[in-house]
Design an enzyme around this catalytic site. Structure first.
Site, mmCIF file in Angstrom:
data_model
loop_
_atom_site.group_PDB
_atom_site.id
_atom_site.type_symbol
_atom_site.label_atom_id
_atom_site.label_comp_id
_atom_site.label_asym_id
_atom_site.label_seq_id
_atom_site.Cartn_x
_atom_site.Cartn_y
_atom_site.Cartn_z
ATOM 1 N N HIS A 1 11.676 12.747 2.677
ATOM 2 C CA HIS A 1 11.382 11.506 3.415
ATOM 3 C C HIS A 1 9.947 11.503 3.944
ATOM 4 O O HIS A 1 9.677 10.995 5.033
ATOM 5 C CB HIS A 1 12.380 11.309 4.574
ATOM 6 C CG HIS A 1 13.773 11.015 4.094
ATOM 7 N ND1 HIS A 1 14.890 11.161 4.899
ATOM 8 C CD2 HIS A 1 14.236 10.592 2.900
ATOM 9 C CE1 HIS A 1 15.973 10.841 4.201
ATOM 10 N NE2 HIS A 1 15.601 10.491 2.987
ATOM 11 N N ASP B 1 7.752 6.326 -3.766
ATOM 12 C CA ASP B 1 9.086 5.729 -3.615
ATOM 13 C C ASP B 1 8.889 4.532 -2.709
ATOM 14 O O ASP B 1 8.685 4.675 -1.502
ATOM 15 C CB ASP B 1 10.041 6.758 -2.990
ATOM 16 C CG ASP B 1 11.474 6.229 -2.847
ATOM 17 O OD1 ASP B 1 11.679 5.003 -2.940
ATOM 18 O OD2 ASP B 1 12.369 7.067 -2.631
HETATM 19 N N1 GLY Z 1 13.787 5.151 -0.608
HETATM 20 C C1 GLY Z 1 15.104 5.353 -0.205
HETATM 21 C C2 GLY Z 1 15.929 5.806 -1.306
HETATM 22 O O1 GLY Z 1 15.465 5.980 -2.400
HETATM 23 O O2 GLY Z 1 17.090 5.979 -1.141
HETATM 24 MN MN MN Z 2 13.787 5.089 -3.192
#
Ligand code: GLY
Ligand code: MN
Ligand code: MN
Length: 430
Positions: free
Chosen positions: A235, A252
């Protein structure tokens, strides 16, 4: 005319019998001093109304079949400062409610409506402040004239709405696909512009620019823009490190469009060319992702993509020399978790990690047309003595958003390239 929110309200009303459902939108949140966080309405509330102003409350009356909104009154003085408000009349017209009233009418009207209703549904325990208001309205019924009764039965409204939200309707699918396209455009923009020596936040700026200029003002969640070993922090959100020649960059990120989330991960070389070791790990993750996606189809159990992807990853960990033994052995022992420590994905919709129970009576549920899920395997290799040095600090995840269709699936985030040759060609400017 197709009115998706009214259609959803009517579906819910038809399950309420002679009960009533109450739903409040999300509270505003202070960021600091007199600054607020950008306002985001409650997802259930958006699902049933499309109405995005703060403070609103929805009441659905199963006895009369009516949808009743309580919202901020028109206020010319406040509108000079904070902008347009629909007001009850405007909201009723624009959003198709049967009745709409100003907030200050709730104290009288809601207890009147609750009188002699047998069952009340609301998101019990979701928001303490709203629980207290509901209790106040119930007390209002109890204190009213003799002979009226407050509801005797209470239910969690989320149980009804979560089931509905698991299977997306036509309007939701259109918004999710558009959110997916815009999110993909953000990843393409980042791939096109990244150079060694830039900072992670410069790539983040490209993503956000691509989102905002297409009408998606906000990301659906905090973007992860992680160079080199930062990609092994699942994260990671600091996004402030300098990108080095020879590193990979894992992004991401997804936009939110009219409340609907995109969620894409791509991993690519900062200098535009995968090294041999990076490519070897990348191909394992890509094969796992494709195997996971192939397992998303109607009638397949929810865990099928997880199992399919895990077998590919486990074989890859053995082939790369990260683990020793057999595929079944490293899966059974859980040894694979050293390099792959998260799940395969989650439902996606109004919430990036969307609502809905994946198991029923202890059994995995099956995919149905209209469900949307992510598929997002990864490998994260932290430096260690027993790990070949060429793999140190390689963190790779590949994530797409997948719609279950009548005969299989559609990957609606496919516009972001993920094959090695496609990524390298894009980064060469082709
Ligand atoms: N970015 C949050 C997930 O991929 O679950
Ligand atoms: Mn994600
Ligand atoms: Mn995800």
């Amino acid at each position: 005319m197709y009115q998706p929110h009214a259609t959803r309200r009517n579906r819910l009303l038809s399950t309420l019998g002679d009960g009533i459902a109450l739903l409040a939108t999300a509270p505003e949140a202070t960021r600091n001093a007199d600054c607020l966080y950008p306002y985001r309405a409650d997802s259930y509330f958006l699902y049933l109304t499309g109405f995005a102003e703060p403070e609103a409350v929805l009441l659905l009356d199963g006895r009369s079949g009516k949808s009743i909104l309580f919202c901020r009154a028109k206020n010319p003085e406040m509108e000079i400062w904070d902008g347009f408000r629909y007001g009850p009349e405007g909201a009723k017209e624009a959003f198709g409610f049967d009745e709409a009233y100003a907030l200050d009418e709730m104290a009288q009207r809601i207890p009147d409506l609750l009188a002699d209703c047998r069952q009340l549904w609301w998101p019990l325990g979701h928001d303490e402040a709203f629980d207290r208001r509901v209790n106040g309205w119930l007390d209002g019924v109890r204190r009213a004239r003799a002979g009226t009764h407050a509801p005797a039965h209470y239910g969690d409204l989320r149980a009804l709405l979560d089931e509905m939200r698991m299977v997306k309707d036509e309007a939701e699918i259109a918004l999710l696909c558009r959110a997916g396209e815009i999110s993909a455009a953000g990843h393409v923009a980042a791939m096109r512009t990244v150079r060694p020596g830039q900072y992670e936040y410069e790539a983040e700026a490209e993503l956000l620019r691509a989102f905002v200029r297409r009408g998606a003002r906000y990301p659906a969640y905090e973007s992860i823009v992680a160079g080199g070993g930062n990609a092994c922090v699942l994260h990671y959100s600091a996004n402030n490190a300098r990108l080095q020649d020879g590193e990979l960059l894992l992004i991401d990120a997804g936009c939110e469009l009219d409340g609907y989330a995109g969620d894409i991960t791509r991993t690519f070389p900062v200098n535009g060319r995968f090294s041999a070791a990076q490519r070897d790990v990348y191909e394992v993750v890509l094969e796992a992702e494709l195997a996971g996606i192939a397992a998303v189809r109607p009638g397949a159990p929810w865990n099928a993509p997880a199992d399919a992807a895990l077998r590919v990853l486990a074989q890859g960990m053995l082939d790369l020399g990260l683990l020793a033994g057999s595929v079944d052995g490293v899966i059974e022992s859980g040894d694979y978790r050293r390099f792959y420590m998260h799940g395969i994905g989650h439902m996606i919709g109004l919430d990036v990690h969307d609502v809905g129970q994946r198991k029923q009576n202890g059994q995995w549920r099956n995919y149905q047309p209209g469900m949307c899920t992510t598929v997002e395997p990864g490998l994260y290799i932290r430096p260690a003595q027993d790990v070949p040095e060429a793999f140190h600090n390689i963190g790779i995840r590949i994530e797409d958003d997948v719609l279950v269709t009548a005969d299989g699936n559609e990957v609606y985030t496919a516009a972001a390239p993920k094959r090695v040759d496609e990524i390298e060609a894009l980064m060469r400017g082709e």
